[in-house]
Design a protein around this motif. Sequence first.
Motif, PDB file in Angstrom:
ATOM      1  N   GLY A   1       0.779  -1.230   0.000  1.00  7.37           N
ATOM      2  CA  GLY A   1       0.000   0.000   0.000  1.00  7.37           C
ATOM      3  C   GLY A   1       0.810   1.280   0.000  1.00  7.37           C
ATOM      4  N   CYS A   2       2.028   1.234  -0.500  1.00  6.34           N
ATOM      5  CA  CYS A   2       2.896   2.426  -0.481  1.00  6.34           C
ATOM      6  C   CYS A   2       2.501   3.449  -1.542  1.00  6.34           C
ATOM      7  N   ARG A   3       1.810   3.023  -2.584  1.00  7.71           N
ATOM      8  CA  ARG A   3       1.348   3.854  -3.705  1.00  7.71           C
ATOM      9  C   ARG A   3       2.473   4.379  -4.584  1.00  7.71           C
ATOM     10  N   ASN A   4       3.664   3.832  -4.481  1.00 11.37           N
ATOM     11  CA  ASN A   4       4.748   4.245  -5.375  1.00 11.37           C
ATOM     12  C   ASN A   4       4.354   4.053  -6.834  1.00 11.37           C
ATOM     13  N   CYS A   5       3.626   2.973  -7.115  1.00  9.10           N
ATOM     14  CA  CYS A   5       3.231   2.679  -8.492  1.00  9.10           C
ATOM     15  C   CYS A   5       2.341   3.778  -9.062  1.00  9.10           C
ATOM     16  N   THR A   6       1.439   4.297  -8.255  1.00 10.54           N
ATOM     17  CA  THR A   6       0.541   5.344  -8.747  1.00 10.54           C
ATOM     18  C   THR A   6       1.296   6.625  -9.046  1.00 10.54           C
ATOM     19  N   PHE A   7       2.339   6.893  -8.272  1.00  5.40           N
ATOM     20  CA  PHE A   7       3.147   8.092  -8.498  1.00  5.40           C
ATOM     21  C   PHE A   7       4.155   7.880  -9.617  1.00  5.40           C
ATOM     22  N   GLY A   8       4.616   6.642  -9.803  1.00  3.04           N
ATOM     23  CA  GLY A   8       5.657   6.346 -10.784  1.00  3.04           C
ATOM     24  C   GLY A   8       5.170   6.247 -12.216  1.00  3.04           C
ATOM     25  N   CYS A   9       3.901   5.899 -12.406  1.00  2.00           N
ATOM     26  CA  CYS A   9       3.377   5.707 -13.761  1.00  2.00           C
ATOM     27  C   CYS A   9       3.220   7.051 -14.464  1.00  2.00           C
ATOM     28  N   PRO A  10       3.868   7.239 -15.621  1.00  2.00           N
ATOM     29  CA  PRO A  10       3.754   8.523 -16.327  1.00  2.00           C
ATOM     30  C   PRO A  10       2.366   8.763 -16.916  1.00  2.00           C
ATOM     31  N   PHE A  11       1.528   7.724 -16.978  1.00  2.00           N
ATOM     32  CA  PHE A  11       0.200   7.854 -17.552  1.00  2.00           C
ATOM     33  C   PHE A  11      -0.893   7.962 -16.484  1.00  2.00           C
ATOM     34  N   GLY A  12      -0.529   7.812 -15.210  1.00  2.00           N
ATOM     35  CA  GLY A  12      -1.505   7.917 -14.129  1.00  2.00           C
ATOM     36  C   GLY A  12      -2.507   6.775 -14.106  1.00  2.00           C
ATOM     37  N   ILE A  13      -2.100   5.609 -14.527  1.00  2.90           N
ATOM     38  CA  ILE A  13      -3.024   4.483 -14.660  1.00  2.90           C
ATOM     39  C   ILE A  13      -3.311   3.738 -13.350  1.00  2.90           C
ATOM     40  N   PRO A  14      -2.315   3.282 -12.611  1.00  2.00           N
ATOM     41  CA  PRO A  14      -2.661   2.523 -11.398  1.00  2.00           C
ATOM     42  C   PRO A  14      -3.493   3.367 -10.439  1.00  2.00           C
ATOM     43  N   LYS A  15      -4.535   2.750  -9.919  1.00  4.44           N
ATOM     44  CA  LYS A  15      -5.392   3.414  -8.934  1.00  4.44           C
ATOM     45  C   LYS A  15      -5.241   2.680  -7.610  1.00  4.44           C
ATOM     46  N   PHE A  16      -5.402   3.419  -6.536  1.00  5.30           N
ATOM     47  CA  PHE A  16      -5.251   2.824  -5.216  1.00  5.30           C
ATOM     48  C   PHE A  16      -6.606   2.762  -4.529  1.00  5.30           C
ATOM     49  N   ASP A  17      -6.953   1.582  -4.051  1.00  5.52           N
ATOM     50  CA  ASP A  17      -8.196   1.375  -3.316  1.00  5.52           C
ATOM     51  C   ASP A  17      -7.879   1.492  -1.827  1.00  5.52           C
TER      52      ASP A  17
END
Length: 180
Positions: A87-103
């Motif tokens: 649940g760190c949300r690094n993926c949501t911040f790292g994606c240049p397209f803003g695709i991963p969403k965090f629930d």
Amino acid sequence: MNKVMYLEFERCIGCRACQAACRECGDHDGKERNYVEYVDFMESRQTYPMMCMQCTDPACARVCPANAIQITEEGVVLSAMEEKCIGCRNCTFGCPFGIPKFDFEENKMYKCDMCYDRTQHDISPMCASVCPSDAIRFIDFEEMQELRRRRTQLNLVEGKKPTEQDKWQYVPEFFGVYSD
């Protein structure tokens, strides 16, 4: 898998059938993992489909400290594995397209995984199977190349000069999603 997702943004009619179909996909828990965005809401109602670009070297996976984002042999970038996601949300911040969403309720990331349960058997992802305007298609790589060639030739005949967006359509670092 020799098939790819092919997007033609200008064909999108904004019906959001792709989003509804995505919610119905087997393991999506009623959540859509693709989106329909406005090109410029203040100027136009033109929309375009937006989903994971399935990068060959995905930033979301690179920045995940728990190694929760897996990449299949075919190159499909999957959502974070529940048992590994911290649940760190690094993926949501790292994606240049803003695709991963965090629930926040489930404390996990989710994103488009090209309906891998379907595409691994050469069955179209839910979004592509319902798109009435063919803005989203699941086609053979060779067919995609031919469509791009014809599109480029048509643009040359009509005298259109390449735009900044045209440069993106030929960027090779995306595995499975191509757009024109």
